[in-house]
Design an enzyme around this catalytic site. Structure first.
Site, PDB file in Angstrom:
ATOM      1  CG  HIS A   6      -1.747   1.236   1.368  1.00  0.00           C
ATOM      2  ND1 HIS A   6      -3.069   1.278   1.006  1.00  0.00           N
ATOM      3  CD2 HIS A   6      -1.444   2.480   1.814  1.00  0.00           C
ATOM      4  CE1 HIS A   6      -3.542   2.505   1.219  1.00  0.00           C
ATOM      5  NE2 HIS A   6      -2.568   3.246   1.716  1.00  0.00           N
ATOM      6  CD  GLU A   7       1.578   3.673   3.703  1.00  0.00           C
ATOM      7  OE1 GLU A   7       1.828   4.743   3.112  1.00  0.00           O
ATOM      8  OE2 GLU A   7       0.517   3.474   4.323  1.00  0.00           O
TER       9      GLU A   7
ATOM     10  CG  HIS B 266       0.376   6.414  -0.578  1.00  0.00           C
ATOM     11  ND1 HIS B 266      -0.707   7.057  -1.143  1.00  0.00           N
ATOM     12  CD2 HIS B 266      -0.086   5.823   0.560  1.00  0.00           C
ATOM     13  CE1 HIS B 266      -1.777   6.858  -0.362  1.00  0.00           C
ATOM     14  NE2 HIS B 266      -1.422   6.105   0.664  1.00  0.00           N
TER      15      HIS B 266
ATOM     16  CG  HIS C  23       0.209   9.061  -6.851  1.00  0.00           C
ATOM     17  ND1 HIS C  23      -0.891   9.390  -6.100  1.00  0.00           N
ATOM     18  CD2 HIS C  23       0.015   9.655  -8.042  1.00  0.00           C
ATOM     19  CE1 HIS C  23      -1.718  10.128  -6.822  1.00  0.00           C
ATOM     20  NE2 HIS C  23      -1.187  10.308  -8.009  1.00  0.00           N
TER      21      HIS C  23
END
Ligand SMILES: [Zn+2]
Length: 720
Positions: free
Chosen positions: A496-497, A500, A503
């Site tokens: 998940h991290e 980010h 991104h």
């Protein structure tokens, strides 16, 4: 989750204030923030940064930006895009350098000095920001340009930048009278003090709430490694020979899953849910009541009925009605699923002649038993196959290589702020350098709870900068020499991290305003949630799930069970999440006339009751007094964003599956149409360009088992 992306941004983006400081706090020339870092990618020179450098750099940075902004406002030339908007975008470089480093470190490695600086600097930064955004001459130039926006012949990104600046000024109060602006400044300043206090109370209470255990026998159920870690944690606090169970930031605590002693589970649970809620100096109830009142007052001043209406107007959701509708639609099915799960567990307790009613501290313990019974699967069987280094290199990095062609090279030659922090240089498929990725994975008392991504340097063509991003997790550190074995939840958080991080690293925009994760809050969790899909992708899972001792692949049967159990306990996960999201909305949808709340706990109980999500065995994922996302972390009226962006996530996962999953073509499309664009285009426009249509909610309902009687599918909701 990634609360703190925003914390640094708030300070870095634009804003600032603190005129009074400038004169007598000259920053020395060898202050490490005085110049851009000369290290690769402008990585901050951590080896040269001392706590004594921050205040002088903040003061000089605010003074510098005020001078720059005053020159823009006083410019005798007619306003142009370049001499006003781009000039604003170029202002405050020094302040940005010191803010990003400071707020990163105050989140991941704070100390008494840093806490004092934070307390002192937060209201100053808030005032600094106001002094720019409430500058009438400056706003007049922005407004004049905005009026002419269609005749300026700007490229699309520049036009959007102009519109965003205009919106930002208006939302910050630029159109208010001078008397109202004074009122606003006071509210902002007090709010920044209060949110800082909330955070610091919570850190103190989380540390103090750790449960001390005298004898190893009482820890029966925990693994040897977990017991050794508890002994180490006790020793670190001078409690030699004892054991310490430290608290995670959520209501539920991981050890409740395996501790056999029901009394100890209860003790741990109570320590968790009463954090900052039992009187004394670090109680957060009065802080919350005051924050809520001031936010309602500020919203009224700016012409909104309540704080949530103000916040949501600038999100993809737009209105409180849209958010209430979605949360309200999901709640009944989630609660029905959770009740069914509770009944199944009660049967187990009764079959064991337990003689008690399932309590909240029993939930994860009996859920685990039920899972074993139903799937013949025990989480501890899996852990030896989930060793951190393997998961990172052969899972997270491997998936990024397959999808985007990225490669990673560890850089041990670069300075870090703590020895546990690792630095990787990231390269594109053609060998060109892309970014630096920092990994700070371990839990410590000086770190905030949860997991998040943040940036040290953001990408922009304007400044010619490449990204430096960091991922923070709270993985308990095993005793020296022991392998770091993860739970599957931690594996998912790692992916998940990193979503980010992608991104941030793929950002390819002109203006720093739009870099990477600078998108609406209810959109920002979407790319990170999509990246979670690779944790359970058969090809990726096969590649990283290897026994830490023998290197053997996880047996297919166990692997199948891992995948099957992803569909388990989703009523609980969805209900605890929705309860927190609803609580956040209730606090922030209070109109000014009703915003004086005398009894915080009573308000919380009634809000959950009214919304139909009050379930004695399923507390909200965060109770108000430790709900840092919304009272300190920048997710105020925004905690719904996780499930809101999960609609896009589930729909996108569907797209990857329809198009052959893990392959370059798919990754490149996601990267070029969405991940690289940051906030440079309207978020939902980007989504439609990628997906080819509007989002469909069906995949989310299926995933969370909300579309039919029985829980169906995986819903692991990460925070941050
Ligand atoms: Zn996140």
């Amino acid at each position: 989750m990634m609360t703190s992306v925003r914390i640094a941004l708030a300070a870095a983006l634009l804003m600032g204030a603190g005129q009074t400081l400038a004169a007598d706090t000259a920053m020395s020339k060898d202050n490490p923030f005085a110049q851009p870092s000369s290290l690769p990618y402008q990585l901050p020179p951590f080896d040269r940064i001392h706590d004594s450098d921050f205040m002088p750099a903040f003061a000089a940075g605010m003074a510098e930006q005020l001078r720059e902004v005053q020159l823009i406002a006083d410019n005798a030339e007619a306003p142009s895009f370049d001499n006003t908007i781009v000039a604003l975008e170029r202002s405050g470089r020094l302040l940005s350098r010191v803010s990003t480093v400071f707020f990163n470190l105050s989140s991941s490695d704070t100390n008494d000095t840093r806490q004092k600086i934070e307390e002192e600097i937060a209201p100053q930064l808030s005032a600094h920001q106001d002094s720019i955004l409430l500058n009438a001459r400056l706003y007049a130039r922005v407004a004049a340009l905005y009026e002419q926006r269609d005749t300026l012949k700007l490229d699309a990104e520049s036009q959007r930048l102009l519109e965003r600046y205009h919106t930002r000024f208006v939302r910050a109060g630029a159109q208010l009278s001078e008397a109202q602006k004074d009122q606003l400044r006071k509210l902002n300043s007090e709010l920044s003090e209060l949110t800082t206090r909330f955070d610091q109370n919570l850190l103190k209470e989380t540390k103090a709430g750790a449960v001390v255990v005298d004898k190893a026998e009482d820890l029966a159920g925990l693994s040897e490694g977990e017991i050794a870690a508890a002994a180490d944690a006790a020793k670190a606090r001078g409690l030699d020979g004892k054991y310490l169970i430290t608290l995670q930031n959520t209501s539920g605590q991981p050890a409740e899953q395996s501790l056999r002693s029901r009394a100890l589970r209860e003790k741990l649970y109570r320590a968790s849910v009463t954090r900052a809620n039992h009187g004394g100096d670090s109680d957060n109830k009065a802080v919350i009541a005051r924050i809520v009142l001031l936010r309602a007052q500020r919203a009224a001043l700016l012409g909104y009925g309540d704080h949530a209406s103000y916040v949501l107007e600038d999100e993809t959701a737009r209105t409180t009605a849209a958010v209430n509708k979605m949360l309200g639609q999901l709640a009944p099915a989630a609660v029905a699923n959770a009740r069914r799960e509770a009944a199944d567990m009660q049967k187990l307790i009764d079959a064991d002649r337990g003689g008690f009613k399932l309590a909240p501290w029993d939930w994860s313990y009996y859920a685990e038993k039920l899972r074993k019974a139903r799937y013949d699967f025990d989480e501890s069987q899996m852990k030896p196959y989930l060793e951190l280094e393997n998961v990172l290199q052969n899972g997270v990095f491997y998936a990024a290589n397959r999808l985007y062609g990225l490669s990673f090279k560890e850089r041990k030659d670069l300075p870090v702020y703590l020895p546990d922090v690792r630095v990787f240089e990231v390269f594109n498929a053609d060998g060109t350098p892309l970014a630096l990725f920092l990994a700070d994975y371990f839990k410590r008392d000086s770190k905030r709870g949860g997991a998040w991504m943040n940036e040290f340097v953001s990408q922009s063509a304007l400044f010619g900068t490449k990204p430096v991003v960091v991922n923070n997790l709270n993985i308990p550190k095993p005793p020296a020499g022991e392998p770091v074995l993860l739970t599957f939840d931690e594996v998912t958080t790692l992916f998940h991290e990193f979503g980010h991080a992608l991104h941030g690293m793929f950002s390819n925009v002109q203006y720093p305003y739009f870099a990477g994760t600078n998108v609406p809050r209810d959109f920002v969790e979407f790319p990170s949630q999509v990246n979670e899909m690779w944790a359970t992708d058969a090809q990726v899972l096969k590649n990283y799930a290897r026994h830490y001792k023998t290197g053997e692949a996880m047996p297919q049967a166990l692997l199948d069970k891992v995948l099957a159990t992803q569909k388990f306990n989703q009523g609980f996960a969805t209900t605890e999440y929705l309860a927190a999201a609803i609580l956040d909305q209730r606090w922030h949808q209070l109109p000014i006339a009703q915003a004086e709340i005398k009894d915080v706990n009573l308000f919380e109980a009634q809000a959950l009751q009214k919304a139909g999500v009050a379930m004695s065995q399923v507390p909200p994922r965060y109770r108000s007094t430790y709900f840092a996302h919304v009272f300190a972390g920048g997710y105020d009226a925004g905690y719904y964003a996780y499930i809101w962006s999960e609609v896009l996530d589930a729909d996108t996962v569907q797209w990857f599956k329809e198009n052959g999953g893990l392959k370059r073509e798919n990754g490149d499309r996601f990267r070029s149409l969405l991940l690289s664009r940051g906030g440079s285009t309207d978020a939902m426009t980007l989504y439609r360009a990628f997906r080819g249509r509007d989002p469909d909610i069906k995949p989310l309902l299926e995933r969370r088992g909300l579309d039919q009687p029985a829980p169906k599918s995986k819903a692991r909701k990460k925070v941050q």
